[in-house]
Design a protein around this motif. Structure first.
Motif, PDB file in Angstrom:
ATOM      1  N   SER A 157     -20.346  18.235  -9.184  1.00  0.00           N
ATOM      2  CA  SER A 157     -20.649  19.355 -11.147  1.00  0.00           C
ATOM      3  C   SER A 157     -19.589  21.003 -10.042  1.00  0.00           C
ATOM      4  CB  SER A 157     -21.748  20.150 -11.860  1.00  0.00           C
ATOM      5  OG  SER A 157     -22.489  21.080 -10.797  1.00  0.00           O
ATOM      6  N   HIS A 158     -19.712  21.014  -9.111  1.00  0.00           N
ATOM      7  CA  HIS A 158     -19.090  22.168  -8.059  1.00  0.00           C
ATOM      8  C   HIS A 158     -17.678  22.389  -7.665  1.00  0.00           C
ATOM      9  CE1 HIS A 158     -23.824  23.116  -6.864  1.00  0.00           C
ATOM     10  NE2 HIS A 158     -22.749  23.331  -8.342  1.00  0.00           N
ATOM     11  N   ALA A 159     -17.594  20.734  -7.503  1.00  0.00           N
ATOM     12  CA  ALA A 159     -16.069  20.155  -7.286  1.00  0.00           C
ATOM     13  C   ALA A 159     -15.020  21.013  -7.404  1.00  0.00           C
ATOM     14  CB  ALA A 159     -16.036  18.394  -7.253  1.00  0.00           C
ATOM     15  N   HIS A 160     -14.660  21.035  -8.514  1.00  0.00           N
ATOM     16  CA  HIS A 160     -13.689  21.806  -9.496  1.00  0.00           C
ATOM     17  C   HIS A 160     -13.657  22.929  -9.223  1.00  0.00           C
ATOM     18  CE1 HIS A 160     -11.693  19.266 -13.230  1.00  0.00           C
ATOM     19  NE2 HIS A 160     -13.174  19.227 -12.920  1.00  0.00           N
ATOM     20  N   LEU A 161     -14.833  24.265  -8.781  1.00  0.00           N
ATOM     21  CA  LEU A 161     -14.523  25.114  -8.064  1.00  0.00           C
ATOM     22  C   LEU A 161     -14.442  25.528  -6.754  1.00  0.00           C
ATOM     23  CD1 LEU A 161     -15.592  28.269  -8.906  1.00  0.00           C
ATOM     24  CD2 LEU A 161     -18.297  27.508  -7.595  1.00  0.00           C
ATOM     25  N   VAL A 162     -14.929  24.636  -6.432  1.00  0.00           N
ATOM     26  CA  VAL A 162     -14.107  24.427  -4.396  1.00  0.00           C
ATOM     27  C   VAL A 162     -13.040  23.915  -4.719  1.00  0.00           C
ATOM     28  CG1 VAL A 162     -14.266  23.006  -2.204  1.00  0.00           C
ATOM     29  CG2 VAL A 162     -16.062  23.315  -4.168  1.00  0.00           C
ATOM     30  N   ASN A 163     -12.121  23.655  -5.455  1.00  0.00           N
ATOM     31  CA  ASN A 163     -10.733  22.859  -6.180  1.00  0.00           C
ATOM     32  C   ASN A 163      -9.429  24.015  -5.772  1.00  0.00           C
ATOM     33  OD1 ASN A 163      -9.167  21.187  -5.776  1.00  0.00           O
ATOM     34  ND2 ASN A 163      -8.547  20.334  -7.542  1.00  0.00           N
ATOM     35  N   GLN A 164     -10.395  25.502  -7.285  1.00  0.00           N
ATOM     36  CA  GLN A 164     -10.021  26.319  -7.563  1.00  0.00           C
ATOM     37  C   GLN A 164      -9.260  27.081  -6.711  1.00  0.00           C
ATOM     38  OE1 GLN A 164     -12.405  27.420 -10.971  1.00  0.00           O
ATOM     39  NE2 GLN A 164     -11.524  25.392 -11.997  1.00  0.00           N
ATOM     40  N   THR A 165     -10.306  27.100  -5.801  1.00  0.00           N
ATOM     41  CA  THR A 165     -10.583  28.067  -5.080  1.00  0.00           C
ATOM     42  C   THR A 165      -9.732  27.529  -3.030  1.00  0.00           C
ATOM     43  OG1 THR A 165     -12.217  27.863  -3.741  1.00  0.00           O
ATOM     44  CG2 THR A 165     -11.823  29.934  -5.559  1.00  0.00           C
ATOM     45  N   TRP A 166      -9.298  26.739  -3.014  1.00  0.00           N
ATOM     46  CA  TRP A 166      -8.705  25.854  -1.697  1.00  0.00           C
ATOM     47  C   TRP A 166      -6.816  26.359  -1.709  1.00  0.00           C
ATOM     48  CZ3 TRP A 166      -7.749  20.267  -0.799  1.00  0.00           C
ATOM     49  CH2 TRP A 166      -7.355  19.949   0.670  1.00  0.00           C
ATOM     50  N   LYS A 167      -7.155  26.297  -0.406  1.00  0.00           N
ATOM     51  CA  LYS A 167      -5.648  26.587  -0.627  1.00  0.00           C
ATOM     52  C   LYS A 167      -4.781  25.785  -0.803  1.00  0.00           C
ATOM     53  CE  LYS A 167      -2.377  28.518   3.627  1.00  0.00           C
ATOM     54  NZ  LYS A 167      -2.076  29.361   4.557  1.00  0.00           N
ATOM     55  N   PHE A 168      -4.910  24.924  -0.139  1.00  0.00           N
ATOM     56  CA  PHE A 168      -4.350  22.695  -0.376  1.00  0.00           C
ATOM     57  C   PHE A 168      -4.926  22.367  -1.039  1.00  0.00           C
ATOM     58  CE2 PHE A 168      -4.209  24.550   4.039  1.00  0.00           C
ATOM     59  CZ  PHE A 168      -3.139  24.915   4.639  1.00  0.00           C
ATOM     60  N   GLY A 169      -5.634  23.171  -2.055  1.00  0.00           N
ATOM     61  CA  GLY A 169      -6.389  22.456  -3.763  1.00  0.00           C
ATOM     62  C   GLY A 169      -5.627  22.793  -4.083  1.00  0.00           C
ATOM     63  N   GLY A 170      -6.111  22.806  -5.392  1.00  0.00           N
ATOM     64  CA  GLY A 170      -5.567  23.256  -6.671  1.00  0.00           C
ATOM     65  C   GLY A 170      -5.000  21.902  -7.758  1.00  0.00           C
ATOM     66  N   ASP A 171      -4.632  21.275  -7.650  1.00  0.00           N
ATOM     67  CA  ASP A 171      -4.444  19.845  -8.019  1.00  0.00           C
ATOM     68  C   ASP A 171      -5.109  18.934  -7.990  1.00  0.00           C
ATOM     69  OD1 ASP A 171      -4.443  19.047  -6.085  1.00  0.00           O
ATOM     70  OD2 ASP A 171      -1.810  18.615  -5.773  1.00  0.00           O
ATOM     71  N   GLU A 172      -4.706  17.525  -9.185  1.00  0.00           N
ATOM     72  CA  GLU A 172      -6.053  16.286  -8.951  1.00  0.00           C
ATOM     73  C   GLU A 172      -6.449  15.814  -7.788  1.00  0.00           C
ATOM     74  OE1 GLU A 172      -6.057  11.441 -11.407  1.00  0.00           O
ATOM     75  OE2 GLU A 172      -4.442  13.297 -11.574  1.00  0.00           O
ATOM     76  N   LEU A 173      -5.560  15.234  -6.634  1.00  0.00           N
ATOM     77  CA  LEU A 173      -5.606  14.846  -5.821  1.00  0.00           C
ATOM     78  C   LEU A 173      -6.694  16.148  -4.643  1.00  0.00           C
ATOM     79  CD1 LEU A 173      -2.157  13.806  -3.939  1.00  0.00           C
ATOM     80  CD2 LEU A 173      -3.853  12.409  -5.028  1.00  0.00           C
ATOM     81  N   GLY A 174      -6.582  17.331  -4.381  1.00  0.00           N
ATOM     82  CA  GLY A 174      -6.938  18.256  -4.195  1.00  0.00           C
ATOM     83  C   GLY A 174      -8.827  17.876  -4.874  1.00  0.00           C
ATOM     84  N   TYR A 175      -8.686  17.318  -6.445  1.00  0.00           N
ATOM     85  CA  TYR A 175      -9.754  17.306  -6.902  1.00  0.00           C
ATOM     86  C   TYR A 175     -10.635  16.052  -6.213  1.00  0.00           C
ATOM     87  CZ  TYR A 175     -13.522  16.404 -10.302  1.00  0.00           C
ATOM     88  OH  TYR A 175     -14.783  15.868 -10.746  1.00  0.00           O
ATOM     89  N   LYS A 176     -10.313  15.169  -6.639  1.00  0.00           N
ATOM     90  CA  LYS A 176     -10.210  13.819  -5.878  1.00  0.00           C
ATOM     91  C   LYS A 176     -11.269  13.637  -4.692  1.00  0.00           C
ATOM     92  CE  LYS A 176      -7.888  10.827  -9.342  1.00  0.00           C
ATOM     93  NZ  LYS A 176      -7.045   9.872  -8.829  1.00  0.00           N
ATOM     94  N   ARG A 177     -10.032  14.146  -3.689  1.00  0.00           N
ATOM     95  CA  ARG A 177     -10.571  14.735  -2.457  1.00  0.00           C
ATOM     96  C   ARG A 177     -11.768  15.164  -2.582  1.00  0.00           C
ATOM     97  NH1 ARG A 177      -6.383  17.160   2.988  1.00  0.00           N
ATOM     98  NH2 ARG A 177      -8.728  16.172   4.642  1.00  0.00           N
ATOM     99  N   ILE A 178     -12.041  16.732  -2.907  1.00  0.00           N
ATOM    100  CA  ILE A 178     -13.544  17.090  -2.421  1.00  0.00           C
ATOM    101  C   ILE A 178     -14.671  16.546  -3.354  1.00  0.00           C
ATOM    102  CG2 ILE A 178     -14.477  19.648  -3.270  1.00  0.00           C
ATOM    103  CD1 ILE A 178     -11.464  19.691  -3.536  1.00  0.00           C
ATOM    104  N   VAL A 179     -14.904  15.561  -4.365  1.00  0.00           N
ATOM    105  CA  VAL A 179     -15.348  14.714  -4.671  1.00  0.00           C
ATOM    106  C   VAL A 179     -15.609  13.701  -3.714  1.00  0.00           C
ATOM    107  CG1 VAL A 179     -15.504  12.418  -6.083  1.00  0.00           C
ATOM    108  CG2 VAL A 179     -14.674  15.160  -7.240  1.00  0.00           C
ATOM    109  N   ARG A 180     -15.149  12.991  -2.864  1.00  0.00           N
ATOM    110  CA  ARG A 180     -15.258  12.354  -2.085  1.00  0.00           C
ATOM    111  C   ARG A 180     -16.248  12.846  -0.475  1.00  0.00           C
ATOM    112  NH1 ARG A 180     -10.352  10.578  -0.752  1.00  0.00           N
ATOM    113  NH2 ARG A 180      -9.995  12.014   0.694  1.00  0.00           N
ATOM    114  N   GLN A 181     -15.783  14.145  -0.148  1.00  0.00           N
ATOM    115  CA  GLN A 181     -16.086  14.261   0.821  1.00  0.00           C
ATOM    116  C   GLN A 181     -16.956  15.135   0.024  1.00  0.00           C
ATOM    117  OE1 GLN A 181     -12.187  16.888   2.045  1.00  0.00           O
ATOM    118  NE2 GLN A 181     -14.150  18.387   2.683  1.00  0.00           N
TER     119      GLN A 181
END
Length: 277
Positions: A157-181
């Motif tokens: 449930s925290h993946a969206h928050l992390v993705n929004q603040t990650w310098k190289f994230g913010g998109d769907e690929l970033g979200y999927k990567r964070i979910v996997r991690q």
């Protein structure tokens, strides 16, 4: 050229261990693969068993996350051999690629490859590599039991928050990567008064600590230091390597990590570049 099989990958891991810290990026990938943390990567060497170059790429025969398909890294002891391998069809240059975590001294070669293959080339980051030589180097910071009680793990449930603040994230690929991690690797956070993370730290699929972030209104409280220490403890306990990358201009994070006992070769840098973006 040779694609390594499972037993050979275990041997390659042992060889790469002898070349730390400069082999950390490929070592981290092969370490994770050999422990079933990754299933879609492939390792190619120039010769076996005495290889001079090892390239980590996505396995074209397997289904894999779309972001990992874009990731390539290598460890090189002979740049002439590396040049030959990069100009052959070992890597699929037809798609956008991130070549990352390699010794910055090879950047000129990567630029030459981009020119010869008529690929667009863009710098993404240049970073210090910091690592913990052994457990005796880890320095425990001072923090009280109240803060310790607020240390937790991230959940999906925290993946969206992390993705929004990650310098190289913010998109769907970033979200999927964070979910996997979050799903497959250790993560830690500090829980705030509303029951949500206010500071967090993850582990990349190549075993480096990363995505360290504290919400602006919760900074200057030592949260990041506590999280890096807690993650380092966890990794040491499970036999994982302890290392991270800090971008060149991030003086605060560099000082923080060094205060916990991580060290670096001041003259060594690692670089990430993008092709066809």
């Amino acid at each position: 050229m040779k694609i390594l099989q499972k037993d050979e990958q275990m041997t390659a891991e042992t060889v790469l261990l002898k070349h730390l810290p400069k082999s950390f990026q490929v070592y981290g990938y092969i370490y994770a693969y050999n422990r079933n943390k990754l299933s879609s990567m492939q390792f190619v060497v120039d010769t076996w068993p005495d290889f001079k170059v090892i390239i980590c790429r996505s396995d074209p025969q397997k289904k894999h996350p779309s972001d990992l398909r874009k990731m390539v890294t290598f460890y090189c002891l002979d740049e002439k051999i590396l040049s030959k391998m990069l100009l052959e069809d070992i890597i699929d240059w037809s798609t956008c690629l991130i070549v990352g975590g390699y010794d910055n001294s090879h950047t000129t070669l990567l630029k030459e490859v981009s020119l010869q293959r008529q690929l667009s080339y863009k710098d993404r980051a240049c970073a210090h590599l910091l690592y913990l030589p052994d457990s005796s180097h880890l320095v425990k910071p001072a923090f009280d039991s109240e803060l310790e009680s607020r240390i937790s793990s991230l959940d999906l449930s925290h993946a969206h928050l992390v993705n929004q603040t990650w310098k190289f994230g913010g998109d769907e690929l970033g979200y999927k990567r964070i979910v996997r991690q979050i799903s497959h690797f250790p993560s830690f956070c500090i829980i705030g008064g509303q029951g949500q993370p206010v500071s967090w730290l993850l582990l990349y699929e190549y075993m480096a600590m990363g995505m360290l972030y504290t919400l602006p209104e919760h900074r200057q409280k030592g949260y990041a230091t506590v999280l890096v220490y807690t993650m380092a403890q966890k990794l040491l306990a499970e036999g994982y390597p302890v290392f991270c990358h800090v971008e060149e201009d991030n003086i605060v994070s560099n000082k923080l990590v060094k205060s916990l006992g991580l060290i670096e070769d001041p003259s060594y840098r690692e670089r990430w570049v993008a092709f066809n973006t």
